[in-house]
Design a protein around this motif. Structure first.
Motif, PDB file in Angstrom:
ATOM      1  N   MET A   1       0.803  -1.221   0.000  1.00  0.00           N
ATOM      2  CA  MET A   1       0.000   0.000   0.000  1.00  0.00           C
ATOM      3  C   MET A   1       0.836   1.271   0.000  1.00  0.00           C
ATOM      4  O   MET A   1       0.581   2.203  -0.746  1.00  0.00           O
ATOM      5  CB  MET A   1      -0.903   0.014   1.221  1.00  0.00           C
ATOM      6  N   GLU A   2       1.841   1.280   0.894  1.00  0.00           N
ATOM      7  CA  GLU A   2       2.666   2.490   1.016  1.00  0.00           C
ATOM      8  C   GLU A   2       3.334   2.815  -0.315  1.00  0.00           C
ATOM      9  O   GLU A   2       3.353   3.955  -0.761  1.00  0.00           O
ATOM     10  CB  GLU A   2       3.753   2.283   2.077  1.00  0.00           C
ATOM     11  N   GLU A   3       3.864   1.760  -0.928  1.00  0.00           N
ATOM     12  CA  GLU A   3       4.572   1.954  -2.183  1.00  0.00           C
ATOM     13  C   GLU A   3       3.623   2.411  -3.288  1.00  0.00           C
ATOM     14  O   GLU A   3       3.933   3.301  -4.068  1.00  0.00           O
ATOM     15  CB  GLU A   3       5.249   0.638  -2.570  1.00  0.00           C
ATOM     16  N   ARG A   4       2.438   1.774  -3.329  1.00  0.00           N
ATOM     17  CA  ARG A   4       1.439   2.158  -4.326  1.00  0.00           C
ATOM     18  C   ARG A   4       1.068   3.635  -4.165  1.00  0.00           C
ATOM     19  O   ARG A   4       0.969   4.372  -5.133  1.00  0.00           O
ATOM     20  CB  ARG A   4       0.167   1.319  -4.166  1.00  0.00           C
ATOM     21  N   ALA A   5       0.847   4.042  -2.926  1.00  0.00           N
ATOM     22  CA  ALA A   5       0.436   5.419  -2.669  1.00  0.00           C
ATOM     23  C   ALA A   5       1.534   6.389  -3.112  1.00  0.00           C
ATOM     24  O   ALA A   5       1.253   7.419  -3.725  1.00  0.00           O
ATOM     25  CB  ALA A   5       0.096   5.607  -1.196  1.00  0.00           C
ATOM     26  N   ALA A   6       2.797   6.040  -2.821  1.00  0.00           N
ATOM     27  CA  ALA A   6       3.908   6.913  -3.190  1.00  0.00           C
ATOM     28  C   ALA A   6       4.034   7.016  -4.708  1.00  0.00           C
ATOM     29  O   ALA A   6       4.202   8.107  -5.264  1.00  0.00           O
ATOM     30  CB  ALA A   6       5.210   6.390  -2.581  1.00  0.00           C
ATOM     31  N   THR A   7       3.926   5.871  -5.380  1.00  0.00           N
ATOM     32  CA  THR A   7       4.006   5.864  -6.843  1.00  0.00           C
ATOM     33  C   THR A   7       2.862   6.664  -7.452  1.00  0.00           C
ATOM     34  O   THR A   7       3.060   7.480  -8.353  1.00  0.00           O
ATOM     35  CB  THR A   7       3.936   4.411  -7.378  1.00  0.00           C
ATOM     36  N   LEU A   8       1.664   6.415  -6.922  1.00  0.00           N
ATOM     37  CA  LEU A   8       0.496   7.105  -7.459  1.00  0.00           C
ATOM     38  C   LEU A   8       0.632   8.622  -7.277  1.00  0.00           C
ATOM     39  O   LEU A   8       0.325   9.396  -8.186  1.00  0.00           O
ATOM     40  CB  LEU A   8      -0.778   6.603  -6.769  1.00  0.00           C
TER      41      LEU A   8
ATOM     42  N   THR B   1     -15.128  -9.390   2.500  1.00  0.00           N
ATOM     43  CA  THR B   1     -15.015  -8.514   3.649  1.00  0.00           C
ATOM     44  C   THR B   1     -13.687  -7.778   3.652  1.00  0.00           C
ATOM     45  O   THR B   1     -12.647  -8.357   3.956  1.00  0.00           O
ATOM     46  CB  THR B   1     -15.133  -9.312   4.969  1.00  0.00           C
ATOM     47  N   PRO B   2     -13.747  -6.507   3.295  1.00  0.00           N
ATOM     48  CA  PRO B   2     -12.539  -5.701   3.438  1.00  0.00           C
ATOM     49  C   PRO B   2     -12.302  -5.449   4.924  1.00  0.00           C
ATOM     50  O   PRO B   2     -13.232  -5.528   5.722  1.00  0.00           O
ATOM     51  CB  PRO B   2     -12.885  -4.407   2.714  1.00  0.00           C
ATOM     52  N   PRO B   3     -11.066  -5.188   5.296  1.00  0.00           N
ATOM     53  CA  PRO B   3     -10.788  -4.915   6.696  1.00  0.00           C
ATOM     54  C   PRO B   3     -11.569  -3.688   7.162  1.00  0.00           C
ATOM     55  O   PRO B   3     -11.969  -2.866   6.350  1.00  0.00           O
ATOM     56  CB  PRO B   3      -9.290  -4.620   6.706  1.00  0.00           C
ATOM     57  N   ASP B   4     -11.799  -3.595   8.440  1.00  0.00           N
ATOM     58  CA  ASP B   4     -12.502  -2.460   9.006  1.00  0.00           C
ATOM     59  C   ASP B   4     -11.832  -1.170   8.534  1.00  0.00           C
ATOM     60  O   ASP B   4     -10.648  -0.961   8.785  1.00  0.00           O
ATOM     61  CB  ASP B   4     -12.440  -2.552  10.532  1.00  0.00           C
ATOM     62  N   PRO B   5     -12.583  -0.330   7.836  1.00  0.00           N
ATOM     63  CA  PRO B   5     -11.977   0.899   7.309  1.00  0.00           C
ATOM     64  C   PRO B   5     -11.379   1.764   8.420  1.00  0.00           C
ATOM     65  O   PRO B   5     -10.449   2.538   8.192  1.00  0.00           O
ATOM     66  CB  PRO B   5     -13.159   1.624   6.646  1.00  0.00           C
ATOM     67  N   ALA B   6     -11.881   1.620   9.621  1.00  0.00           N
ATOM     68  CA  ALA B   6     -11.377   2.444  10.724  1.00  0.00           C
ATOM     69  C   ALA B   6      -9.909   2.112  11.024  1.00  0.00           C
ATOM     70  O   ALA B   6      -9.154   2.951  11.500  1.00  0.00           O
ATOM     71  CB  ALA B   6     -12.216   2.223  11.970  1.00  0.00           C
ATOM     72  N   ASP B   7      -9.522   0.886  10.737  1.00  0.00           N
ATOM     73  CA  ASP B   7      -8.141   0.488  11.031  1.00  0.00           C
ATOM     74  C   ASP B   7      -7.182   0.795   9.881  1.00  0.00           C
ATOM     75  O   ASP B   7      -6.036   1.127  10.093  1.00  0.00           O
ATOM     76  CB  ASP B   7      -8.061  -1.031  11.275  1.00  0.00           C
ATOM     77  N   SER B   8      -7.708   0.635   8.655  1.00  0.00           N
ATOM     78  CA  SER B   8      -6.775   0.530   7.545  1.00  0.00           C
ATOM     79  C   SER B   8      -6.359   1.808   6.811  1.00  0.00           C
ATOM     80  O   SER B   8      -5.267   1.839   6.283  1.00  0.00           O
ATOM     81  CB  SER B   8      -7.323  -0.464   6.522  1.00  0.00           C
ATOM     82  N   PRO B   9      -7.242   2.856   6.738  1.00  0.00           N
ATOM     83  CA  PRO B   9      -6.821   3.941   5.855  1.00  0.00           C
ATOM     84  C   PRO B   9      -5.461   4.522   6.220  1.00  0.00           C
ATOM     85  O   PRO B   9      -5.189   4.819   7.378  1.00  0.00           O
ATOM     86  CB  PRO B   9      -7.919   4.997   6.051  1.00  0.00           C
ATOM     87  N   THR B  10      -4.629   4.599   5.227  1.00  0.00           N
ATOM     88  CA  THR B  10      -3.340   5.232   5.440  1.00  0.00           C
ATOM     89  C   THR B  10      -3.313   6.484   4.590  1.00  0.00           C
ATOM     90  O   THR B  10      -3.387   6.419   3.381  1.00  0.00           O
ATOM     91  CB  THR B  10      -2.196   4.312   5.006  1.00  0.00           C
ATOM     92  N   THR B  11      -3.324   7.601   5.212  1.00  0.00           N
ATOM     93  CA  THR B  11      -3.297   8.855   4.483  1.00  0.00           C
ATOM     94  C   THR B  11      -1.868   9.359   4.428  1.00  0.00           C
ATOM     95  O   THR B  11      -1.207   9.468   5.446  1.00  0.00           O
ATOM     96  CB  THR B  11      -4.198   9.890   5.154  1.00  0.00           C
ATOM     97  N   GLU B  12      -1.453   9.620   3.225  1.00  0.00           N
ATOM     98  CA  GLU B  12      -0.082  10.098   3.079  1.00  0.00           C
ATOM     99  C   GLU B  12      -0.118  11.459   2.424  1.00  0.00           C
ATOM    100  O   GLU B  12      -0.897  11.708   1.534  1.00  0.00           O
ATOM    101  CB  GLU B  12       0.698   9.130   2.198  1.00  0.00           C
ATOM    102  N   GLU B  13       0.716  12.327   2.846  1.00  0.00           N
ATOM    103  CA  GLU B  13       0.704  13.656   2.266  1.00  0.00           C
ATOM    104  C   GLU B  13       2.032  13.965   1.605  1.00  0.00           C
ATOM    105  O   GLU B  13       3.088  13.516   2.023  1.00  0.00           O
ATOM    106  CB  GLU B  13       0.413  14.699   3.350  1.00  0.00           C
ATOM    107  N   GLN B  14       1.868  14.740   0.558  1.00  0.00           N
ATOM    108  CA  GLN B  14       3.069  15.192  -0.137  1.00  0.00           C
ATOM    109  C   GLN B  14       3.783  16.194   0.762  1.00  0.00           C
ATOM    110  O   GLN B  14       3.156  17.060   1.334  1.00  0.00           O
ATOM    111  CB  GLN B  14       2.631  15.865  -1.427  1.00  0.00           C
ATOM    112  N   PRO B  15       5.094  16.059   0.902  1.00  0.00           N
ATOM    113  CA  PRO B  15       5.815  16.975   1.792  1.00  0.00           C
ATOM    114  C   PRO B  15       5.683  18.421   1.311  1.00  0.00           C
ATOM    115  O   PRO B  15       5.609  18.658   0.131  1.00  0.00           O
ATOM    116  CB  PRO B  15       7.267  16.538   1.691  1.00  0.00           C
TER     117      PRO B  15
END
Lengths: 194, 128, 216
Positions: free
Chosen positions: C152-159, C202-216
């Motif tokens: 996920m982290e890598e996908r988000a960074a690439t995207l 069943t996706p994991p509980d959205p409360a646990d999973s969202p990872t929000t990443e911000e551009q510096p």
């Protein structure tokens, strides 16, 4: 519009809420994926409510037109299925009102269940010889119109009394009463048939 | 598919000026056709949409209402001597979208010289 | 059975039982528990309800698949007008001209970039800020779903990197930040049971999973 078949295939895997969010943003491919996913249930409901195969497909089409226009106002995208079905309910009732003004329902040539073969010519013997589901169809067909509508909206679409009341423009108390009458009649018919 | 009307679905023969054209200049119909060709030939333009956003469906009774005319892809309006040209386009991703929009406006202006012209171009879709 | 009255010998009615079936509420729950008449009536209504579900399944099966021709022909009949959203001005080469990009065209661009990444699908996206004023700072919010097993982290960074490039190329917006939120983790097509509707996964509980990443 999303391009590759791979992307299309991906859309078939994603949850309703995500598709509804995309569709609200204007993504027609996501909207079509929703339509394909819930189309059969929408069509089945419209057929039971209108009693006409052609009307049912008109209802599904009108529902999708209305849904596209109003989708960005949908507060909970995850609830898109129930929302679509409520539109199907209202549109079906509209069609019944229109049809009543134009033609006798018994004259419908494309009547639902009419295509199930010669056994249907005699509903009584059909009930005895056919499956229990066929018997329920026959019993349902004999219910007063208003009762049948309440029953279908409840059992097919799991709508609340309030939602059904809104769709049919009657009070929730009337819905409760008609639904009970429908169930009592159907249950008795089916118990006799058992 | 439920694509909006695109240029490839509408032969240029169907193109007409919008009914809102305030002054019927001679040859305006033919001009809309010409301009459609000009817009389509700009590198990066993938489709031209009806210039007047139009809600239509052929569901039931709506049919008779919407079949009254073919939507215009390029709208021409005479605004106090200045010819106003409106186009809504889709562009690919091979070239920068803003550059394609500018090139469309310039191509239209050039085609209409020496007539005073104001061009309005909306990019309604990028990529896909 | 008497068809003119729905009152049971115990004095309660089938109508009350029908409402109980939907709402779980009844005036005398203790009586209901112990009354054979009421229990029999309830059982009869429940059998009807099961049969109703069978009718529904049979009707849905008769309706055909959403991938069949009937649905395609309905979809072909629809003319779905684009949703333009706000008009975003572009610099024009001539003062007489007005050039625009619609907000909808930008969200379509964002979706196509996200969908092109393996194992990723875009959800909602939003442009925050005054896009109608040239140079105003804009924050892009994108929700994505990632197929299980993809980092996920890598996908988000690439995207984020690819979106920044695409937006710089195809818009004149001043992008302050691109926020990417993973809202869903999808079963990969290979591990999904054939025919399992996505709604049953069943996706994991959205409360646990969202990872929000911000551009510096």
């Amino acid at each position: 519009m999303t391009g590759s078949p791979a992307a299309q295939h991906q859309l078939d895997l994603v949850p309703d809420a995500l598709l509804a969010g995309r569709a609200a943003d204007g993504d027609t491919a996501a909207f079509e994926a929703l339509a394909r996913r819930h189309g059969p249930l929408m069509r089945a409901t419209a057929r039971r409510l209108t009693g006409s195969l052609a009307d049912a497909d008109d209802v599904v089409q009108e529902t999708l037109v209305q849904a596209w226009k109003q989708l960005d106002g949908l507060r909970d995208p995850a609830a898109v299925r129930g929302w679509l079905l409520r539109i199907v309910g209202s549109r079906s009732i509209d069609h019944l009102r229109k049809r009543r003004n134009h033609a006798d329902l018994s004259g419908v040539e494309d009547a639902v269940d009419a295509s199930s073969g010669p056994k249907h010519e005699d509903p009584e013997s059909n009930a005895l010889n056919g499956s229990r589901v066929e018997a329920l169809k026959a019993a349902l067909a004999k219910l007063p119109e208003e009762q049948r509508r309440c029953w279908v909206l409840k059992e097919f679409n799991d709508q609340s009394y309030e939602e059904i009341a809104q769709t049919l423009n009657i009070s929730p108390a009337s819905v409760r009463g008609r639904l009970a009458r429908a169930r009592i009649t159907l249950a008795r018919t089916m118990e006799e048939w058992r | 598919m439920t694509e909006p009307l695109e240029a490839r679905d509408d032969s240029p023969a169907n193109v007409s000026t919008a009914s809102t054209t305030s002054t019927a200049l001679p040859g305006l119909d033919g001009l809309a056709d010409e301009l459609l060709g000009v817009v389509q030939s700009v590198d990066g333009v993938t489709a031209v949409y009806p210039a007047q956003p139009l809600w239509q469906s052929i569901a039931g009774a709506a049919l008779s209402v919407v079949t009254g005319g073919t939507p215009a892809l390029i709208t021409l309006t005479d605004d106090a001597g200045v010819l106003a040209v409106k186009a809504r386009i889709a562009v690919g991703t091979s070239r920068p979208a803003p550059a394609v929009a500018r090139e469309v406006a310039e191509a239209v202006r050039k085609h209409l010289l020496p007539r005073p012209t104001a061009v309005d171009v909306s990019v309604v879709k990028v990529g896909g | 059975m008497n068809t003119t009255s729905d009152t049971l010998e115990c004095g309660h009615s089938l109508a009350e039982l029908s409402t109980y079936l939907d709402t779980g509420q009844i005036a005398d729950p203790v009586h209901l528990e112990t009354c054979p008449e009421c229990q029999a009536g309830l059982a009869s209504l429940r059998r009807l309800s099961v049969l109703g579900s069978e009718l529904l399944s049979s009707d849905v099966a008769d309706a055909g698949s959403g991938n069949d021709d009937w649905m395609q022909s309905i979809l072909d009949n629809l003319r779905l007008e684009l949703r333009p959203g706000r008009s975003i001005p572009l610099h024009s080469g001539n003062a007489q001209d007005n050039l625009w990009e619609t907000e909808g065209s930008i969200s379509a661009l964002i979706r196509s970039v996200a969908d092109a990444l393996p194992g990723t699908a875009a959800g909602k996206c939003r442009l925050h800020g005054d896009v109608t004023t040239p140079g105003a700072g804009i924050t892009v919010d994108v929700e994505i779903a990632v197929v299980y097993g993809h980092p996920m982290e890598e996908r988000a960074a690439t995207l984020r990197r690819e979106l920044a490039e695409a937006l710089a190329l195809h818009t004149e917006l001043a992008i302050d930040a691109i926020d990417i939120t993973v809202t869903d983790v999808l079963e990969s097509p290979a591990t999904t049971e054939p025919g399992t509707p996505p709604s049953l996964q069943t996706p994991p509980d959205p409360a646990d999973s969202p990872t929000t990443e911000e551009q510096p």
